[in-house]
Motif scaffolding. Structure first.
Motif, PDB file in Angstrom:
ATOM      1  N   LEU A   1       4.150   5.517  -5.411  1.00 54.36           N
ATOM      2  CA  LEU A   1       4.198   5.539  -6.876  1.00 54.36           C
ATOM      3  C   LEU A   1       3.205   6.544  -7.435  1.00 54.36           C
ATOM      4  O   LEU A   1       3.520   7.304  -8.370  1.00 54.36           O
ATOM      5  CB  LEU A   1       3.909   4.138  -7.416  1.00 54.36           C
ATOM      6  N   LEU A   2       1.994   6.570  -6.866  1.00 50.59           N
ATOM      7  CA  LEU A   2       0.994   7.530  -7.326  1.00 50.59           C
ATOM      8  C   LEU A   2       1.439   8.958  -7.063  1.00 50.59           C
ATOM      9  O   LEU A   2       1.287   9.844  -7.918  1.00 50.59           O
ATOM     10  CB  LEU A   2      -0.345   7.249  -6.633  1.00 50.59           C
ATOM     11  N   SER A   3       2.018   9.170  -5.864  1.00 53.19           N
ATOM     12  CA  SER A   3       2.498  10.515  -5.536  1.00 53.19           C
ATOM     13  C   SER A   3       3.639  10.942  -6.453  1.00 53.19           C
ATOM     14  O   SER A   3       3.686  12.082  -6.929  1.00 53.19           O
ATOM     15  CB  SER A   3       2.946  10.551  -4.075  1.00 53.19           C
ATOM     16  N   MET A   4       4.573  10.009  -6.709  1.00 56.02           N
ATOM     17  CA  MET A   4       5.683  10.332  -7.598  1.00 56.02           C
ATOM     18  C   MET A   4       5.201  10.636  -9.010  1.00 56.02           C
ATOM     19  O   MET A   4       5.698  11.563  -9.658  1.00 56.02           O
ATOM     20  CB  MET A   4       6.677   9.168  -7.622  1.00 56.02           C
ATOM     21  N   GLU A   5       4.229   9.857  -9.478  1.00 56.14           N
ATOM     22  CA  GLU A   5       3.703  10.109 -10.817  1.00 56.14           C
ATOM     23  C   GLU A   5       2.994  11.450 -10.876  1.00 56.14           C
ATOM     24  O   GLU A   5       3.127  12.205 -11.862  1.00 56.14           O
ATOM     25  CB  GLU A   5       2.750   8.986 -11.220  1.00 56.14           C
ATOM     26  N   SER A   6       2.235  11.780  -9.824  1.00 53.87           N
ATOM     27  CA  SER A   6       1.551  13.076  -9.787  1.00 53.87           C
ATOM     28  C   SER A   6       2.556  14.216  -9.768  1.00 53.87           C
ATOM     29  O   SER A   6       2.390  15.222 -10.482  1.00 53.87           O
ATOM     30  CB  SER A   6       0.641  13.138  -8.553  1.00 53.87           C
TER      31      SER A   6
ATOM     32  N   GLU B   1       0.827  -1.208   0.000  1.00 60.02           N
ATOM     33  CA  GLU B   1       0.000   0.000   0.000  1.00 60.02           C
ATOM     34  C   GLU B   1       0.860   1.256   0.000  1.00 60.02           C
ATOM     35  O   GLU B   1       0.572   2.221  -0.722  1.00 60.02           O
ATOM     36  CB  GLU B   1      -0.917  -0.022   1.227  1.00 60.02           C
ATOM     37  N   VAL B   2       1.931   1.229   0.801  1.00 57.73           N
ATOM     38  CA  VAL B   2       2.833   2.386   0.826  1.00 57.73           C
ATOM     39  C   VAL B   2       3.476   2.588  -0.542  1.00 57.73           C
ATOM     40  O   VAL B   2       3.591   3.717  -1.038  1.00 57.73           O
ATOM     41  CB  VAL B   2       3.907   2.190   1.913  1.00 57.73           C
ATOM     42  N   ALA B   3       3.879   1.491  -1.173  1.00 58.78           N
ATOM     43  CA  ALA B   3       4.501   1.597  -2.491  1.00 58.78           C
ATOM     44  C   ALA B   3       3.527   2.143  -3.520  1.00 58.78           C
ATOM     45  O   ALA B   3       3.898   2.959  -4.377  1.00 58.78           O
ATOM     46  CB  ALA B   3       5.023   0.224  -2.920  1.00 58.78           C
ATOM     47  N   GLN B   4       2.271   1.710  -3.447  1.00 59.42           N
ATOM     48  CA  GLN B   4       1.273   2.220  -4.376  1.00 59.42           C
ATOM     49  C   GLN B   4       1.053   3.715  -4.179  1.00 59.42           C
ATOM     50  O   GLN B   4       0.996   4.478  -5.155  1.00 59.42           O
ATOM     51  CB  GLN B   4      -0.031   1.446  -4.205  1.00 59.42           C
TER      52      GLN B   4
END
Length: 888
Positions: free
Chosen positions: A647-652, A641-644
């Motif tokens: 990853l979402l935060s990094m992509e944003s 969950e942390v990785a997801q």
């Protein structure tokens, strides 16, 4: 006055008095080549440099260049030449050493055997004579040469060392210096030819110098040195009347039984605690213990586990074999046996001590004293109670009746002795299906039935032929023994099936949990497994999102989740609670913490309708293994969950930075053109017309917008890591002057206060980026301070940091954590008429960090805000005086 003629001569008294004993220092190592001789020579050179008379009596360098270098400059004693079997051999000359009587003599290889014809057969005896003469001695010794460890080293390495030194010589040494070298480094030295010559090194690496051997020898050397230190500490504490400490590295293995088990556990626990040793407690379950004895043993094992022991139930008939195998597996050197009464071992039908001595002669056996209040007069054979459930015995009797009816028609065809085989077959079948007690009854009934129905005279227990008495006896013995053997194998097979089932369940559970993606799947999988293995229900108590309280996740629709208070205590203290533990042992459920590698993830409640299975250590370990698997799975889900989210935060962030960079790049060109055109128009219109004022307003706003766009672009570049610092030495005056020039229009109505010392050190950094920091800080001060108010810039040195501070007379920092002001797109007030998007301070903080500095904010003592940029103070560059001379 008395005459002085009879006064003793002082010189004669000194000559007659025994000399002061010399001091022995040993350089002790695990194997040849660790550097003992080198360390001895290095310390001897220090003594020589301090003015001490040092004599090299015997040193064998083995051709090592580094060691031979240390010999240069030292006084070396010529070696004594002795003829032995047609060869001339060199030996240490003890007579010459005694004649010269040096303050310190070096005698290498203490365990060496002297050539025949020497004064002493061993070199350590030469050293003893030197010490007695008052000469200090430095010598070297390997662990394999100690007499007490010679056999241990032989078993470990497979090499028998013939030259040994008594342990008393090692113990009498005034100082022992351990020269230690890791096995890998020693092997590297051996390979490089620094231990033996190449032809010898190859053979040594294949035999004695194997890595496993070196590790074991290193451990022996460390332990022997530690034992010596412990002995010295005990002697010192005894001299000082302190409580003696008895440290040990032994391990204890306790055999638990139902009679006096608690007392044996406590005694062994006290002994282990006193000696600081590990200990294990096992029960050899041979399958013939009644229920009440089994409960006593399991309670004793639970007590042992509470006192820190490792416990296990072993399904094995041969106690000696089981104990020897377990002790060897866990490297336990002492087997502790409880004793109940005077004749326990003979009544048990086995010589446990003798068999242990045969199977494992390296083990020590300790028999505990009799337990106070133990039933001494109780016949030991009565302890082997038999399960008297009537149904099993009725079935055994029915089997004998069935065999009698089945073989009756064959009595006229077969000899009576052949009919015995049918009864033996029945006894084996009863033992296999019903156990020991019914098998013994079947054996007795079989003999009686055969005698009554098939031996003449029939229908009578009288025997006409004496030979049948032998037949009856043999038949009874064979039936009893066969029944017991079959029942024993049946019990061991049952235990093996149970272990196999647990292993299979754990494997299946681990495989299912490896694919679980939801907490509900984890709960369902664990519930299914424990339901199948222990007929238990479970509840997972997991922390909520705020981690303030535990939320139950149960497999029961009834809502029985266990006790929330016990689960919370288990989670907070990371300890087992509930049934059979030290905390609330009468609770109807067992609570285990879900301890993962990083943190505790919750608590597992195991609930059974009948809690007796939880007394079995195997079942307890099964629950602990389940808890460990659940904890690891929950931690894996957490990090997924942390990785997801990451990853979402990094992509944003990446999309936002790309958008900002694109917009900033596309906006700068038209803004530059707009600003230049407006400024040109304003200059042409002059300063008197209203249109000129509007034009200058366009210039001001376009420049403000340009700075905003520049901030957006700089933020995108900094976040993307695309900035390469162009560091150079720059003065604070130049940075401040450039920043004030860039904001000349914005600061036109402000009073600027500068406080920069004339001897202020140079800054080392990227001048453009550091100027951007000052520009943003000054612009921020103009936004949040009254028009026309004063703005100041101060420079100072604080410890090893250079500081530049921008202050104003505004309202100061908003309430709350000042750190939030440096977050991107963060502003002091969410709704404000002040222009900006909240990037200026974030850019300043990032620029400070890439320069290995920091940017802090605080309120001033007289009001307003203070922003301080701290940069590392580095050694100042040396100025070339010729560069400042005027040209002629």
């Amino acid at each position: 006055m008395p005459s002085d003629n009879h006064r003793p001569d002082p010189d004669a008294l000194l000559a007659a008095s025994p000399p002061k004993r010399g001091r022995l220092k040993l350089f002790f190592g695990a194997a040849p080549g660790v550097g003992k001789t080198y360390a001895m020579l290095a310390e001897a050179r220090e003594q020589y440099a301090a003015g001490l008379a040092v004599l090299v009596g015997w040193v064998d360098t083995h051709g090592r260049a580094e060691t031979e270098t240390l010999l240069s400059g030292l006084d070396c004693l010529p070696r004594r030449q002795l003829e032995y079997r047609g060869k001339v051999l060199s030996e240490f000359d003890i007579d010459a050493t005694l004649a010269r009587h040096p303050a310190l003599v070096l005698v290498d290889e203490l365990a060496h055997t002297n050539v025949s014809g020497s004064r002493h057969p061993k070199r350590w005896q030469d050293v003893e004579e030197l010490l007695a003469a008052g000469i200090n001695v430095y010598s070297t010794l390997n662990v394999q040469h100690l007499e007490s460890l010679n056999e241990v080293v032989s078993r470990v390495t497979g090499v028998r060392v013939g030259e040994t030194v008594p342990d008393r010589v090692f113990d009498m040494a005034d100082e022992v210096r351990l020269v230690d070298l890791p096995p890998d480094d020693l092997l590297a030295r051996l390979k490089a030819g620094k231990v033996y010559l190449p032809e010898v090194a190859g053979r040594a690496a294949e035999n004695f110098f194997r890595k496993g051997n070196l590790i074991a020898l290193r451990e022996l050397a460390l332990r022997r040195t530690a034992d010596r230190v412990d002995d010295q500490m005990r002697a010192h504490r005894q001299q000082q009347a302190l409580t003696p400490v008895w440290p040990t590295r032994f391990g204890f293995l306790l055999l638990v039984d139902a009679h006096g088990g608690d007392s044996a556990v406590r005694s062994t626990g006290r002994l282990a605690d006193t000696l600081g040793a590990q200990w294990h407690a096992v029960w050899i379950d041979r399958g013939n213990a009644p229920l009440h004895e089994r409960e006593k043993v399991l309670a004793a094992l639970a007590l042992a586990e509470q006192q820190g022991a490792s416990t296990l139930v072993i399904g094995e008939h041969n106690r000696a074999a089981a104990l020897a195998a377990y002790a060897r597996r866990y490297n336990l050197s002492i087997v502790v046996l409880p004793r109940m009464g005077r004749h326990w071992w003979p009544w048990c039908g086995e010589d446990l001590l003798g068999e242990l001595g045969q199977r494992a002669p390296e083990l020590d056996c300790l028999v505990l004293a009799e337990t106070p209040g133990s039933p001494r007069d109780e016949h030991p054979r009565k302890r082997e109670a038999i399960d008297l459930r009537p149904r099993r015995y009725l079935l055994a009797a029915a089997a004998c009746v069935g065999v009698t009816l089945a073989v009756s028609p064959l009595a006229r065809v077969l000899e009576p002795t052949n009919l015995i085989m049918f009864y033996l077959l029945a006894v084996l079948g009863v033992a296999l299906r019903l156990g020991r007690g019914p098998a013994a009854l079947a054996a007795v009934l079989s003999v009686a039935s055969f005698d009554f129905f098939f031996v003449s005279p029939r229908f009578s227990f009288a025997v006409s032929d004496v030979q049948y008495v032998v037949t009856f006896f043999v038949m009874l013995v064979v039936g009893l023994v066969a029944g017991q053997l079959v029942a024993r194998q049946r019990h061991e097979a049952s235990r093996a099936r149970e272990r196999e089932a647990r292993t299979r369940y754990l494997y299946e559970m681990a495989r299912e949990l490896s694919t679980a993606l939801l907490t509900e799947q984890v709960t369902d999988t664990a519930a299914r497994f424990l339901k199948a293995s222990l007929n238990a229900h479970i509840a997972l108590w997991l922390p909520d999102e705020q981690e303030k309280q535990l939320v139950p996740h149960s497999d029961q629709a009834s809502g029985d989740h266990g006790d929330a208070a016990i689960a919370k205590w288990c989670y907070d203290h990371q300890q087992i609670a509930g049934f059979g533990s030290n905390t609330l042992p009468l609770a109807p459920a067992l609570y285990l913490p879900l301890k993962a590698p990083m943190r505790t993830r919750g608590a597992l409640a195991v609930m059974l309708a009948e809690t007796t299975p939880l007394r079995d250590p195997d079942n307890r370990r099964l629950c602990e293994a389940v808890a460990a698997l659940i904890a690891q799975t929950l931690e894996r889900l957490h990090y997924i969950e942390v990785a997801q989210h990451t990853l979402l935060s990094m992509e944003s962030e990446r999309l936002r930075h790309s958008l900002l960079a694109a917009l900033s790049h596309d906006l700068r060109t038209p803004l530059t053109a707009l600003s230049g055109t407006a400024e040109l128009l304003a200059r042409k219109l002059g300063h008197q017309s209203d249109e000129a004022g509007l034009a200058w307003s366009i210039v001001d706003q376009s420049q403000r917008t340009t700075r905003l766009v520049t901030n957006l672009l700089e933020m995108a570049r900094l976040q993307a890591g695309g900035v390469v610092l162009k560091e150079d030495w720059v003065s604070a005056e130049e940075l401040v002057g450039s920043a004030l020039t860039a904001l000349e229009t914005l600061l036109a109505d402000r009073k600027i206060s500068l406080a920069i010392p004339t001897d202020y050190p140079l800054l080392f950094g990227d001048a453009v980026l550091l100027e951007r920091v000052l520009v943003n800080l000054l612009e921020n001060a103009t936004k949040y301070s009254p028009a026309g108010s004063e703005i100041g810039i101060e420079a100072g040195v604080n410890n090893s940091a250079l500081e530049l501070t921008v202050w104003d007379h505004g309202p100061g920092l908003p309430p709350g954590d000042p750190e939030r002001l440096f977050a991107p797109f963060s502003r002091g007030e969410r709704e404000s008429a002040i222009a900006g998007v909240g990037l200026g301070l974030a850019i300043c903080r990032t620029i400070a960090e890439v320069h290995h500095g920091k940017l802090t904010a605080a309120n001033g003592l007289n009001g307003g805000a203070r922003f301080t940029l701290s940069l590392p103070l580095k050694p100042q560059p040396e100025l070339d005086p010729l560069a400042e001379e005027p040209l002629s």
